[in-house]
Motif scaffolding. Sequence first.
Motif, PDB file in Angstrom:
ATOM      1  N   SER A  27       0.876  -1.324  -0.091  1.00  0.00           N
ATOM      2  CA  SER A  27      -0.004  -0.028  -0.057  1.00  0.00           C
ATOM      3  C   SER A  27       0.962   1.022  -0.036  1.00  0.00           C
ATOM      4  N   HIS A  28       1.896   1.280   0.615  1.00  0.00           N
ATOM      5  CA  HIS A  28       3.052   2.410   0.712  1.00  0.00           C
ATOM      6  C   HIS A  28       3.386   2.687  -0.793  1.00  0.00           C
ATOM      7  N   LEU A  29       3.705   1.721  -1.622  1.00  0.00           N
ATOM      8  CA  LEU A  29       4.285   1.876  -2.697  1.00  0.00           C
ATOM      9  C   LEU A  29       3.224   2.459  -3.727  1.00  0.00           C
ATOM     10  N   GLN A  30       2.020   1.684  -3.355  1.00  0.00           N
ATOM     11  CA  GLN A  30       0.901   2.350  -4.274  1.00  0.00           C
ATOM     12  C   GLN A  30       0.540   3.812  -4.121  1.00  0.00           C
ATOM     13  N   SER A  31       0.755   3.851  -2.852  1.00  0.00           N
ATOM     14  CA  SER A  31       0.361   5.598  -2.606  1.00  0.00           C
ATOM     15  C   SER A  31       1.739   6.368  -3.344  1.00  0.00           C
ATOM     16  N   LYS A  32       2.827   5.744  -3.130  1.00  0.00           N
ATOM     17  CA  LYS A  32       3.958   6.472  -4.112  1.00  0.00           C
ATOM     18  C   LYS A  32       3.609   6.681  -5.474  1.00  0.00           C
ATOM     19  N   MET A  33       3.006   5.657  -6.154  1.00  0.00           N
ATOM     20  CA  MET A  33       2.783   5.631  -7.510  1.00  0.00           C
ATOM     21  C   MET A  33       1.668   6.762  -7.864  1.00  0.00           C
ATOM     22  N   PHE A  34       0.435   6.618  -6.810  1.00  0.00           N
ATOM     23  CA  PHE A  34      -0.434   7.577  -7.075  1.00  0.00           C
ATOM     24  C   PHE A  34       0.150   9.160  -6.892  1.00  0.00           C
ATOM     25  N   LYS A  35       0.954   9.340  -6.036  1.00  0.00           N
ATOM     26  CA  LYS A  35       1.615  10.717  -5.968  1.00  0.00           C
ATOM     27  C   LYS A  35       2.311  11.110  -7.160  1.00  0.00           C
ATOM     28  N   ALA A  36       3.108  10.159  -7.818  1.00  0.00           N
ATOM     29  CA  ALA A  36       3.710  10.552  -9.078  1.00  0.00           C
ATOM     30  C   ALA A  36       2.776  10.518 -10.132  1.00  0.00           C
ATOM     31  N   LEU A  37       1.443  10.212 -10.249  1.00  0.00           N
ATOM     32  CA  LEU A  37       0.695  10.368 -11.304  1.00  0.00           C
ATOM     33  C   LEU A  37      -0.221  11.480 -10.980  1.00  0.00           C
ATOM     34  N   GLY A  38      -0.184  12.244  -9.919  1.00  0.00           N
ATOM     35  CA  GLY A  38      -0.825  13.484  -9.680  1.00  0.00           C
ATOM     36  C   GLY A  38      -2.195  13.253  -9.104  1.00  0.00           C
ATOM     37  N   ILE A  39      -2.144  11.984  -8.753  1.00  0.00           N
ATOM     38  CA  ILE A  39      -3.612  11.609  -7.945  1.00  0.00           C
ATOM     39  C   ILE A  39      -3.616  11.796  -6.473  1.00  0.00           C
ATOM     40  N   SER A  40      -4.236  12.510  -6.008  1.00  0.00           N
ATOM     41  CA  SER A  40      -4.258  13.283  -4.553  1.00  0.00           C
ATOM     42  C   SER A  40      -4.682  12.041  -3.770  1.00  0.00           C
ATOM     43  N   HIS A  41      -4.172  12.129  -2.406  1.00  0.00           N
ATOM     44  CA  HIS A  41      -4.722  11.093  -1.506  1.00  0.00           C
ATOM     45  C   HIS A  41      -6.418  10.869  -1.528  1.00  0.00           C
ATOM     46  N   GLU A  42      -7.124  12.016  -1.337  1.00  0.00           N
ATOM     47  CA  GLU A  42      -8.544  11.958  -1.305  1.00  0.00           C
ATOM     48  C   GLU A  42      -9.010  11.310  -2.650  1.00  0.00           C
ATOM     49  N   GLU A  43      -8.405  11.668  -3.812  1.00  0.00           N
ATOM     50  CA  GLU A  43      -9.068  11.025  -4.970  1.00  0.00           C
ATOM     51  C   GLU A  43      -8.561   9.491  -5.121  1.00  0.00           C
TER      52      GLU A  43
END
Length: 594
Positions: free
Chosen positions: A503-519
Amino acid sequence: MTTKELHFNKRTHTCGELRENNIGQSVVLNGWVDTRRDLGGLIFIEVRDRYGITQVVFEPSFSEEAHNHAKELRSEFVVSIEGTVRKRPPETDNPALPTGHIDVMASKLVILNHAKTVPFPIKDKIDTSEDVRLKYRYLDLRRPSVQKNLLLRHKMYQLTRKYFDENNFVEVETPVLMKSTPEGARDYLVPSRIHKGKFYALPQSPQTYKQLLMVSGMDRYFQIVKCFRDEDLRADRQPEFTQIDVEMSFIDQEDIFQMVEGLMKIFYKEVWNSELQVPIPRYTFDEAMEKYGSDKPDLRFDLELVTLNKVFSQTAFKVFKDQIDASGIITGLLAPGCGDYTRNQLDVLTDFVKKLGAGGLIWMRVKEGGELEAPIAKFLSDEEKKNLVFEIHAKPGDLIFILSGNRIKTLNIMGMLRLEMARRLELIKSDSAPKLLWVTDFPLFEWDEETKRFYAMHHPFTSPRLEDIKLMDSHPERVKARAYDLVLNGSEIAGGSIRIHDSHLQSKMFKALGISHEEAEHKFGFLMNAFKYGAPPHGGIAFGFDRLAMIFAGENSIREVIAFPKTASAVSLMDDSPSQVDETQLKELHIKIR
């Protein structure tokens, strides 16, 4: 139709079954009238079903009643015929037909249904527009070639299920109504009548569900599944398509390759009666692009691109120097024996690459002694010319093409020129051996100039190479994915990856894609939460089954291997869908058309 005509005897044999060992037997055939010939005293018809054709003879002396009734017959009438099998007279023997050594002397005819005149002949190789064929698809499906394709598709379904079952996979059906999580193509949305203002989406793939199945402990899953994408119009795409979907736990990339190659080996043997040599060749994304100008290269012909940056590393020619300074690429393609191309032919090829986005096309004719005849020849040193001829393996009579510019864009354009030259030089023969390969190590991200952001080249659950994780924040453009595509004859037939299971690496991936935590929480929270309860390492692949069947059937369009396809503009001409719906239905769904 009379009550009498509703009663008929069921067939004893199909229309492709009778042979000389059936001579003398009484038989019943059911089918459609394919052709009818009235020779006065005799009436010949050919009765057709999906198994084949059998000739039937109506002779007054054999059965006057059947002969009189046969005078009504026309093409595509549905009939039940009773009669006796006999050996055909020598003058009507037809060795080209499996049933061509016998015919049936009719003693009874029941016309089960009449038919209007069909809008096109029910035979192969007809000169009829595809729109007419699709409008009357139920008639088109009577044609042997179309039936053959559907039977092949059926066979490939059965081979797939048998193979995965033997390898301990479980077929699980995933939901068709799911949460909308658009990332890439648009979803087809389904409004909820019960939950006002809320929508389901039709799946673009079962991606999240199959990953959840891995979390659940269902460690080997497959499914032959319908998927849906609301894409912009493209010539050979369908809004709904079929995938062979596969996912496995506790594996790495090699396990996926081995499992997929086993299935392809069976397809090769059972469909093409040929042996696939495994392991199949592998190219990294960078190798495929630099050698073939494509991440789905067609290897049925030998034309290869050659990177020429070293040849022109010290050049004074400004066009090349600027690209080298900007970390661009100079790529060359040799067209053997094309040195006699006229200026008009070269102008046509120049227009071809310009329409694809190139600034222009540099061409050089190779003359005796290695001399180069070209508009830019005067700007190149003798050493550069000599090294160019050597690097690209040119001979007198050949033609050299050169493009320069942004690396990926330029290689893609040269790849399209490579395919165009193969077409012009007729390098792909009808009997060319099929070429299967893996393409690996794709970039994890691709940059979009319009939105000025990175997108996942495959999907946001694709794992980066472990050694590249440290680059995700600082140099995302340099991160490679643990992703792979299977390519057959220049078509991508399958694609997959090792997934992110942390889940931590997946959060890092979302961040790199400009997907916010809320989204991310809104779209994928259910998956992220599942990962917190012990997700195993997992990965998978999905085959584009329609395209796979198309290639194995030797067709050029996926519509030829789909029973009821849509047109290129996503319309079903046969049943007129999509269509308007009743105002009452819209009101129930809380929808107002603007």
